[in-house]
Design a protein around this motif. Structure first.
Motif, short mmCIF file in Angstrom:
data_model
loop_
_atom_site.label_atom_id
_atom_site.label_comp_id
_atom_site.label_asym_id
_atom_site.label_seq_id
_atom_site.Cartn_x
_atom_site.Cartn_y
_atom_site.Cartn_z
N ARG A 28 -1.28 -8.17 -8.33
CA ARG A 28 -1.61 -9.36 -7.55
C ARG A 28 -2.13 -8.95 -6.16
O ARG A 28 -3.13 -9.45 -5.67
CB ARG A 28 -0.36 -10.24 -7.42
N ASP A 29 -1.41 -8.01 -5.53
CA ASP A 29 -1.82 -7.56 -4.19
C ASP A 29 -3.20 -6.91 -4.22
O ASP A 29 -4.00 -7.08 -3.30
CB ASP A 29 -0.79 -6.57 -3.63
N ILE A 30 -3.47 -6.17 -5.30
CA ILE A 30 -4.77 -5.51 -5.42
C ILE A 30 -5.88 -6.56 -5.59
O ILE A 30 -6.92 -6.48 -4.95
CB ILE A 30 -4.76 -4.51 -6.60
N PHE A 31 -5.63 -7.57 -6.44
CA PHE A 31 -6.64 -8.62 -6.63
C PHE A 31 -6.98 -9.27 -5.29
O PHE A 31 -8.14 -9.53 -4.98
CB PHE A 31 -6.14 -9.71 -7.59
N ARG A 32 -5.95 -9.50 -4.49
CA ARG A 32 -6.19 -10.15 -3.19
C ARG A 32 -6.92 -9.22 -2.24
O ARG A 32 -7.84 -9.63 -1.54
CB ARG A 32 -4.86 -10.59 -2.58
N ALA A 33 -6.49 -7.96 -2.24
CA ALA A 33 -7.14 -6.99 -1.34
C ALA A 33 -8.62 -6.85 -1.71
O ALA A 33 -9.48 -6.72 -0.83
CB ALA A 33 -6.43 -5.65 -1.42
N LEU A 34 -8.92 -6.88 -3.00
CA LEU A 34 -10.30 -6.73 -3.45
C LEU A 34 -11.11 -8.00 -3.21
O LEU A 34 -12.33 -7.98 -3.25
CB LEU A 34 -10.35 -6.41 -4.95
N GLY A 35 -10.39 -9.11 -3.02
CA GLY A 35 -11.08 -10.39 -2.84
C GLY A 35 -11.69 -10.91 -4.13
O GLY A 35 -12.64 -11.66 -4.11
N PRO B 257 -12.29 -1.97 -0.60
CA PRO B 257 -11.45 -2.07 0.60
C PRO B 257 -10.22 -1.18 0.45
O PRO B 257 -9.93 -0.69 -0.64
CB PRO B 257 -11.06 -3.54 0.62
N GLU B 258 -9.53 -0.98 1.54
CA GLU B 258 -8.29 -0.22 1.48
C GLU B 258 -7.32 -0.95 0.56
O GLU B 258 -7.14 -2.16 0.68
CB GLU B 258 -7.72 -0.16 2.89
N LEU B 259 -6.73 -0.23 -0.35
CA LEU B 259 -5.82 -0.88 -1.30
C LEU B 259 -4.43 -1.00 -0.70
O LEU B 259 -4.08 -0.28 0.23
CB LEU B 259 -5.81 -0.10 -2.61
N PRO B 260 -3.64 -1.91 -1.22
CA PRO B 260 -2.35 -2.23 -0.59
C PRO B 260 -1.47 -1.01 -0.32
O PRO B 260 -0.90 -0.91 0.78
CB PRO B 260 -1.71 -3.17 -1.60
N ALA B 261 -1.37 -0.10 -1.26
CA ALA B 261 -0.46 1.04 -1.06
C ALA B 261 -0.93 1.90 0.11
O ALA B 261 -0.14 2.31 0.97
CB ALA B 261 -0.37 1.87 -2.33
N ALA B 262 -2.25 2.15 0.15
CA ALA B 262 -2.79 2.97 1.23
C ALA B 262 -2.64 2.26 2.57
O ALA B 262 -2.33 2.87 3.59
CB ALA B 262 -4.26 3.26 0.95
N GLY C 58 -11.44 -2.39 -12.16
CA GLY C 58 -11.34 -1.14 -12.91
C GLY C 58 -11.23 0.05 -11.98
O GLY C 58 -10.38 0.93 -12.17
N LEU C 59 -12.06 0.07 -10.96
CA LEU C 59 -12.04 1.20 -10.02
C LEU C 59 -10.72 1.24 -9.26
O LEU C 59 -10.14 2.32 -9.07
CB LEU C 59 -13.21 1.09 -9.04
N ALA C 60 -10.24 0.08 -8.84
CA ALA C 60 -8.98 0.05 -8.09
C ALA C 60 -7.81 0.52 -8.95
O ALA C 60 -6.80 0.99 -8.42
CB ALA C 60 -8.73 -1.36 -7.57
#
Lengths: 510, 499
Positions: free
Chosen positions: B196-203, B318-323, B74-76
């Protein structure tokens, strides 16, 4: 041996610990009584004699080795067949589960086993705890030990009858709208519905999740307190379980002082539906309390007049969802359609058609309707609002008084078959017990006397949430006052099963 | 139906609107409401407890890790996090739902009102508005045995595996995505890819489409113009790859445009996507008759994420994919186009790991997007499947920088690594591919070349320095390509006394 079954659980426990009686002897005495009484009362769906004796032997051995044991270790107990027992079939009184052997124990079952109470068997009940008579069981009706032409109440009628008929000193029941207190009242026993969330519901086959609660059924207030202490406590497997520690109920039950106790009497106690016999016994008990120094005040709780209506929307709504899992796909009864294609949907439908009795079906249909889109707000939504009002009324009342009192049920035990004719009248039988379930409050029923028809009358006490010990301090004192006046224990008055009548003269009652 | 309108014609006549529901399976150790393991690949009905099977008497206990993951998602996505929210029962009979109700969230989602920036492959940006992200449990899996299609119709019997029943899910629902025009298929794909990239970045999930960790239901509707009210939508269920998402949207736009162009109406229904021919077919008609009889789950207490906890989670995101892409592009000095090449080829992690292992960003990018991608394409494999690690690539780049390999030799070394002959250093040594810098061997080759090509030597001496190249060839031939061309040139100049 007959003498053992006449002991209270506390007395039996003390003879076990002194070595006067062994647990095996105690269990055997009750098994013998079960053999004698069952043809007349039919309290049990399943008797687990071998398991009970095995537990008893273990306890006797451990006691002989000098091990420290639970105060109730070795005292036999009967368990309502709604409570899951690993390895022993658990039917919920339904054809749907007539052969189901659970692979796990309910938390309360585990506590009972851990404490070393031999389980005598699983007691009869209305199917899935739906009913006030124990007629709605796929395993036959249970008969009231006082009058075998009358109902024992329900849905925990099997547990109540077992305790009244000396088949067990302790029994466990469940109470969703009065299913412990009302059968206790109709059989002259003591029943307690604890504060919602104070006894784990894990492994208790759900009827209405927001209302169900497990509690003790015994012949004395002190025994109820002891069993309640064993059952209560936080359980991480039940999300609605409260974190509070269990206070000393046994100590509270030893109280004999009611001076200054403020007892609020529900105005509904004097309502039109309350029979003369019940009213007389109730009033006499109030007078005893007043003489002993209690302060009696009548209280108006107007929202309680709508409690029954709210209950009969919330309960079936939750029932319709909780009973959905019984579909023949995974466990329990599986019935295939007589003709036509055998699809999952058709197997589900046929299984449910064959597996559920008509009271279960009636409530499933009611609940399905009440939750339907377009009706939800008017029915379930409004009922929840009434529930809030009921809680508010109780909160206001408990600002003025310590406990509330009313008859447990408006009448003594009535005849069989009456609810088939008029379910609404039957539902009215729960008018005094239902509000405590809606508000999550603890309630106790103890026998106040015998009405003109020769049948027991129940006296109900209610206390604020988590103040269950007040039920025991007030209930223990009232029980002592009644015993003093009577000159003995209430239960001892039942000298013979069916002494107030039998099936031959089963009409009337209300 | 008449012949399908072409895609170009469809989008010239109608304005497509998307709505996407993405389910992500959370990678918690245990299930949403019980202690059964949440793992992929177990034997059927192995990951179950009495709770997962919905046995009589069982009760749910909420997995706090799942709540944490849901809040993080939600936060991401820039959502508000509810101060209090409840679960509800969604009642319906189906054999893969053990209780015949799904525990879900209905009118009280844990996260709501978010916005997600999405970037298309050519760099165009847009924002997708998120309506809600809510928690729920997954259902089991039916296998229909017998019959030709593997579907329930015609099957002899069906088996149910409850391993997946109770696996925690977060469902993310967009508001209508408008203004995409002809790019709707790409937008749908890019949105799900971004998630998908966000889910992975968030773990919070392995987020593997092929394992069904991420599933998308795609709603498509058409309207006459961007000013017109929304049209009737269809929902294409469980589209399980990025390519399929693009194809499904494209097909639905064409199909609906064709239907509407004939003056007919779109039926509100669920549809199935067919991987083989890229079409969709009608499933269940979705109507108001669907009544799930939602009501608050009485066996669970409200979820009340404290503001302190939410703030902590926010701070620890964590740093999100776009950033991350923005930061790395700056650190590495890549152009937008170079960065997009890396990202679109899904090589960002590989390049970053290679840089971390010591290679220059330019070399890392060059090897991964160049030779390795070429090799992968030739072998019809994913780059990740070649068996070449970022450490290998960094080592290779190091050997080139040290002058031990030139590009041509390095490609041969890489071929050896792919063949499984070992790391770059080992392959270089084993295949004898190291550049010859030993002046003794090189000098001999130079002298030989000078002696054997007097005409060329004359030209050089006459001032035509570019003729030196004509001597390098024979030198390379003599040294089997291992000569350092620069050193050879120096030696020629020295030998001819021109230095």
């Amino acid at each position: 041996m007959g003498e053992i079954t006449r002991l209270t659980a506390a007395e039996l426990a003390s003879r076990l610990s002194s070595g006067e009686v062994s647990s095996v002897e105690a269990v055997q005495a009750h098994l013998d009584q079960i053999e004698r009484a069952e043809p007349l009362v039919n309290s049990f769906i399943t008797v687990t004699a071998d398991d009970a004796l095995a537990t008893a032997r273990q306890i006797d051995e451990r006691r002989a080795r000098g091990e420290e044991l639970h105060p109730l270790a070795g005292v036999p107990v009967a368990v309502k067949d709604l409570i899951v027992t690993k390895g022993t079939r658990t039917t919920a009184g339904s054809k749907m589960l007539q052969e189901w052997v659970p692979p796990y124990d309910a938390t309360v079952t585990a506590k009972v086993r851990e404490a070393g109470l031999p389980i005598l068997g699983k007691t009869n009940m209305d199917e899935f705890a739906m009913g006030s008579t124990t007629e709605h069981s796929a395993f036959g009706r249970t008969y009231n030990p006082w009058h075998t032409g009358r109902v024992p109440g329900g849905s925990s009628g099997g547990s109540a009858a077992a305790v009244a008929a000396w088949e067990a000193p302790l029994a466990i029941g469940t109470d969703t709208g009065g299913s412990i207190r009302q059968p206790a009242a109709l059989t002259g026993t003591v029943g307690v519905k604890p504060t919602y969330g104070s006894v784990s519901r894990y492994g208790v086959i759900a009827m209405a999740s927001s209302l169900d609660q497990v509690g003790p059924m015994t012949r004395t207030v002190a025994d109820a307190a002891a069993l309640h202490e064993l059952l209560a406590g936080h359980d991480a497997q039940d999300s609605t379980s409260l974190p509070q520690a269990v206070p000393g109920f046994r100590a509270a039950a030893a109280n004999r002082d009611v001076k200054g106790l403020k007892v609020g009497v529900l105005a509904q106690s004097y309502g039109a539906g309350v029979s003369a016999g019940v009213r007389g016994s109730f009033q006499a008990a109030l007078d005893l309390l007043a003489e002993a120094g209690a302060e009696i005040v009548e209280l108006q709780l107007p929202a309680l007049d709508y409690a029954l209506d709210a209950y009969y929307l919330i309960m079936p709504s939750e029932v319709s969802s909780n009973l959905a899992r019984f579909d023949g796909m995974r466990y329990g009864l599986r019935a295939e359609p007589q003709d036509g294609p055998v699809t999952a949907e058709r197997v589900m439908a046929e299984t449910r058609r064959q597996g559920f009795g008509w009271e279960a079906k009636r409530r499933i249909i009611l609940g399905t309707y009440a939750l339907s889109a377009g009706y939800y707000d008017a029915y379930y939504g409004s009922a929840q609002k009434v529930r809030t009002l009921v809680k508010r009324d109780f909160a206001r009342a408990f600002e003025q008084v310590d406990v509330l009192a009313s008859p447990t049920a408006p009448t003594t035990a009535f005849g069989f078959g009456q609810d088939a004719e008029d379910p609404m009248t039957m539902y009215l039988n729960d008018v005094f017990t239902i509000p405590a379930n809606l508000a999550g409050l603890p309630g106790l029923s103890l026998p106040s006397g015998i009405a003109g028809d020769g049948l027991p009358v129940g006296f109900q006490l209610l206390a604020p949430e988590l103040a269950d010990e007040r039920l025991y301090s007030a209930g223990g004192a009232l029980e002592a006052l009644l015993e003093e006046r009577r000159g003995g224990r209430f239960a001892d008055q039942l000298t013979e099963i069916g002494m107030a009548g039998s099936a031959a003269d089963s009409t009337g009652g209300i | 139906m008449a012949r399908l309108l072409s895609y170009e014609e469809a989008v010239s006549r109608f304005d497509p609107v998307l709505g996407i529901e993405v389910h992500v399976e959370l990678g918690t150790r245990t299930k949403m409401f019980d202690g059964a393991p949440n793992s992929f690949g177990a034997d059927s009905n192995e990951n179950v407890t009495p709770v997962s099977l919905g046995l009589p008497g069982v009760l749910p206990v909420l997995n706090e890790k799942a709540v944490e993951y849901a809040v993080k998602i939600g936060l991401a996505l820039g959502c508000e996090i509810a101060e209090s929210c409840r679960f509800a029962r969604k009642n319906y009979f189906y054999p893969d739902v053990p209780k015949n109700f799904q525990t879900s969230q209905y009118d009280e989602p844990i996260a709501f009102d978010g916005v997600l920036p999405v970037e298309l492959e050519d760099g165009e940006q847009l924002e997708v508005l998120i309506e809600r992200a809510h928690m729920e449990e997954d259902a089991g899996k039916n296998t229909h045995v017998g019959g030709a299609t593997g579907r329930i119709h015609g099957a002899e019997y069906s088996l149910v595996d409850y391993n997946r029943a109770g696996v925690p899910l977060v469902e993310i629902v967009t508001r209508p995505i408008t203004g995409t025009g002809a790019r709707a298929p790409e937008v749908a794909r890019a949105y799900v890819q971004t998630l998908r990239d966000i889910f992975r970045a968030l773990g919070v999930s392995e987020a593997r489409m092929e394992q069904g960790n991420v599933r998308a239901d795609i709603n498509v509707s058409l309207r006459e113009s961007p000013d017109a009210p929304l049209g009737t939508r269809t929902e294409t269920k469980n589209v399980n790859s990025f390519r399929s998402i693009e194809r499904a949207v494209r097909y639905e736009i064409q199909r609906q445009a064709t239907v509407l162009s004939q003056g007919e109406k779109i039926i509100q229904e669920t549809r199935h996507f067919h991987e083989d021919d890229g079409t969709t077919s009608a499933g269940r008609v979705k109507s108001d008759a669907d009544d799930y009889r939602y009501f608050p789950e009485p066996d669970l207490v409200p979820v009340e994420p404290s503001r302190e906890w939410v703030d902590q989670l926010r701070a620890s995101l964590p740093e999100l994919p776009a950033a991350r892409r923005r930061r790395l592009r700056q650190e590495w000095g890549f152009s937008e186009l170079e960065m997009r090449d890396v990202v679109n080829a899904n090589l960002l992690d590989a390049v970053e790991a290679t840089v971390t292992a010591g290679a220059s960003p330019a070399a890392a990018r060059k090897w991964w997007t160049g030779e390795l991608t070429r090799q992968a394409n030739a072998a019809e494999k994913d780059v990740a499947e070649l068996g070449v690690t970022p450490e290998h690539v960094a080592e290779l780049a190091g050997l080139v920088d040290a002058g031990k390999l030139n590009d041509k030799l390095a490609r041969q070394v890489l071929a050896g690594v792919i063949e499984g002959e070992g790391g770059p250093g080992e392959v270089m040594a084993a295949r004898g591919l190291e550049l010859v810098r030993d002046d003794g061997a090189l000098e001999a080759a130079v002298e030989e070349a000078i002696a054997g090509n007097p005409d060329v030597v004359e030209k050089i001496k006459g001032g035509k320095m570019q003729a030196i190249g004509a001597l390098i060839g024979p030198i390379m031939k003599a040294t089997r390509g291992q000569a350092d061309a620069g050193r050879a040139r120096e030696l020629i100049i020295a030998k001819l006394g021109l230095g």
